[in-house]
Design a protein around this motif. Structure first.
Motif, PDB file in Angstrom:
ATOM      1  N   SER A  89      -4.622   5.255   5.640  1.00 52.90           N
ATOM      2  CA  SER A  89      -3.468   4.506   5.138  1.00 52.90           C
ATOM      3  C   SER A  89      -2.587   4.012   6.278  1.00 52.90           C
ATOM      4  O   SER A  89      -2.027   2.910   6.216  1.00 52.90           O
ATOM      5  N   LEU A  92      -4.142   0.992   7.717  1.00 54.32           N
ATOM      6  CA  LEU A  92      -3.933  -0.144   6.828  1.00 54.32           C
ATOM      7  C   LEU A  92      -2.560  -0.769   7.023  1.00 54.32           C
ATOM      8  O   LEU A  92      -2.392  -1.994   6.945  1.00 54.32           O
ATOM      9  N   LEU A  93      -1.555   0.052   7.293  1.00 51.34           N
ATOM     10  CA  LEU A  93      -0.206  -0.463   7.510  1.00 51.34           C
ATOM     11  C   LEU A  93      -0.112  -1.328   8.769  1.00 51.34           C
ATOM     12  O   LEU A  93       0.830  -2.107   8.914  1.00 51.34           O
ATOM     13  N   VAL A  95      -2.212  -3.657   9.575  1.00 53.82           N
ATOM     14  CA  VAL A  95      -2.853  -4.959   9.358  1.00 53.82           C
ATOM     15  C   VAL A  95      -1.813  -6.073   9.519  1.00 53.82           C
ATOM     16  O   VAL A  95      -0.771  -6.056   8.855  1.00 53.82           O
ATOM     17  N   LEU A  98       0.649  -8.094   6.587  1.00 48.72           N
ATOM     18  CA  LEU A  98       0.733  -7.322   5.347  1.00 48.72           C
ATOM     19  C   LEU A  98       2.127  -7.500   4.746  1.00 48.72           C
ATOM     20  O   LEU A  98       3.136  -7.212   5.402  1.00 48.72           O
ATOM     21  N   ALA A 102       3.406  -4.860  -0.174  1.00 48.23           N
ATOM     22  CA  ALA A 102       2.157  -4.118   0.007  1.00 48.23           C
ATOM     23  C   ALA A 102       2.365  -2.898   0.895  1.00 48.23           C
ATOM     24  O   ALA A 102       1.736  -1.851   0.690  1.00 48.23           O
ATOM     25  N   VAL A 103       3.253  -3.025   1.876  1.00 43.70           N
ATOM     26  CA  VAL A 103       3.573  -1.879   2.740  1.00 43.70           C
ATOM     27  C   VAL A 103       4.061  -0.708   1.892  1.00 43.70           C
ATOM     28  O   VAL A 103       3.622   0.443   2.059  1.00 43.70           O
ATOM     29  N   VAL A 106       1.299   0.966  -0.168  1.00 44.20           N
ATOM     30  CA  VAL A 106       0.513   1.886   0.668  1.00 44.20           C
ATOM     31  C   VAL A 106       1.289   3.175   0.913  1.00 44.20           C
ATOM     32  O   VAL A 106       0.734   4.284   0.830  1.00 44.20           O
ATOM     33  N   ARG A 166       2.552  -2.489  15.783  1.00 46.24           N
ATOM     34  CA  ARG A 166       1.272  -2.351  15.086  1.00 46.24           C
ATOM     35  C   ARG A 166       0.277  -1.526  15.896  1.00 46.24           C
ATOM     36  O   ARG A 166      -0.481  -0.722  15.345  1.00 46.24           O
TER      37      ARG A 166
END
Length: 405
Positions: A89, A92-93, A95, A98, A102-103, A106, A166
């Motif tokens: 997860s 994924l954050l 990406v 995003l 969506a953040v 997640v 990131r």
């Protein structure tokens, strides 16, 4: 097992300690990076605060629906799976592009998976260590949390400068993966503490028995609410001092480390029952001084002094463990952790909302005043523990423990 050296030589405690420490480092590094990303994208103190603590809201869902798994899953497998889910997860954050919505989706899923983690972790600690040494072991974990947060915020700031936020999130994902590997390779395989399959009905049944005790109810509220309100203050460090938020976070971690060291290692038993309320007041009072936005050295001193008060939860947990039958230890400690994290999310939301309408400094003072009020109300209505009585609710054969009032 009266020294830290002897504690670390206890079979399984060293890898358990390592797994916990690496997970804290991963959470610290990734949390700072995510809050920075969200604040840069939205300029919202509320959303920035929620990005660090908003996942805690799902803890209440996990505590209500999933917590029976804490005692009914093999601890090693559960610990490994939760760390891997956190790694996925967090990656994924990172990406690019995003959306903020969506953040938070997640983050909510991450919190739901992690909701069982506290019960699994601290239930396993209660198996690894004799119960009379739980306070010392828990204090070492708290000290590790403080040290890892100090290092994590410092390293996180360096990583964000070198890799970008990131890239720092990806570094956090790597740390979670390391924790999963250590758990899988170094922790012993153990059966579940209680037979049977996890279920919503079983979660509710045990939670209702835990909540039926007046002493446990007061302990849970004392563990959750004053602490959560002050975490709301901490959630505003980024908008309060954008260029020095890492220093404030590190100062808070240092204060917590100091308090836990003194409380867990040097505080005599005769003082343990006397200090929770004074420590909870210490946790809140210094934040009243941040409303006028004092010079940075004074703000750092106030935050450091305040965080010594987090040691109150260590003393409260010791009492909670004494009031919980063995067959419910994992779920009881998981309920504590989930409730604590939930109220941290509530505190972040409240603090962010007040800051949106006033200022971060004013919001901190408001949250501190609320924490002081709750602490004084709990102190006025708290009961005394009477003599030992045979523990009654389910699970393993009952031991002689201190009863609830």
């Amino acid at each position: 097992m009266s020294t830290y050296r002897e504690l670390l030589r206890t079979p399984e405690f060293a890898p358990f300690f390592l797994v916990s420490s690496v997970q804290v480092a991963a959470s610290t590094v990734s949390g700072l990076a995510l809050a920075t990303l969200v604040y840069a994208a939205t300029a919202s103190p509320l959303l920035s605060a929620l990005s660090m603590f908003g996942a805690s809201f799902t803890q209440v869902i996990g505590a209500s629906l999933l917590m029976s798994a804490a005692d009914r899953l093999p601890p090693r497998a559960a610990t490994t799976a939760i760390a891997l889910a956190s790694a996925a997860s967090t990656a994924l954050l990172a990406v690019p592009g995003l959306p903020v919505g969506a953040v938070f989706v997640v983050l909510l899923c991450q919190g739901l998976v992690a909701s069982v983690g506290g019960g699994v972790r601290y239930g396993l600690l209660d198996e690894i260590l004799p119960r009379e040494r739980y306070l010392l072991g828990r204090s070492v974990l708290n000290m590790s949390t403080g040290a890892m947060q100090i290092c994590g915020f410092a390293v996180g700031g360096i990583l964000m400068a070198a890799l970008s936020p990131r890239g720092t999130l990806l570094a956090g994902a790597v740390l979670y993966s390391i924790a999963a590997a250590v758990a899988r390779l170094r922790l012993a395989r153990r059966p579940p503490r209680v037979s049977g399959r996890p279920s919503i009905a079983e979660t509710w049944r045990v939670n209702s028995r835990l909540w039926a005790s007046g002493s446990r109810r007061r302990l849970y509220v004392g563990l959750w609410v004053p602490n959560g309100l002050i975490v709301g203050c901490e959630s505003l460090f980024v908008p309060y001092a954008p260029d020095h938020a890492g220093l404030l976070f590190a100062s808070a971690a240092f204060g917590m480390l100091t308090g836990d060291t003194v409380t867990g290692r040097f505080l005599r038993a005769s003082w343990r029952r006397r200090l929770p309320v004074p420590l909870l007041l210490l946790l809140a009072v210094p934040y009243l001084t941040l409303a006028p936005h004092p010079p940075l050295p004074l703000a750092v001193a106030a935050v450091t002094l305040s965080s010594v008060g987090y040691a109150a939860s260590l003393l409260q947990q010791e009492r909670l463990v004494a009031l919980v039958p063995e067959g419910m230890t994992g779920q009881a400690l998981g309920l504590h952790t989930s409730g604590m994290l939930t109220f941290q999310g509530v505190g972040a939301a409240l603090a962010g909302t007040v800051a949106q309408r006033t200022s971060p400094g004013t919001a901190m003072a408001v949250m501190a005043a609320a924490s002081i009020t709750v602490t004084l109300v709990l102190a006025a209505g708290s009961g005394r523990i009477r003599g030992p009585r045979r523990a009654v609710e389910g699970g393993c054969p009952a031991q002689q423990k201190v009863s609830e009032a």
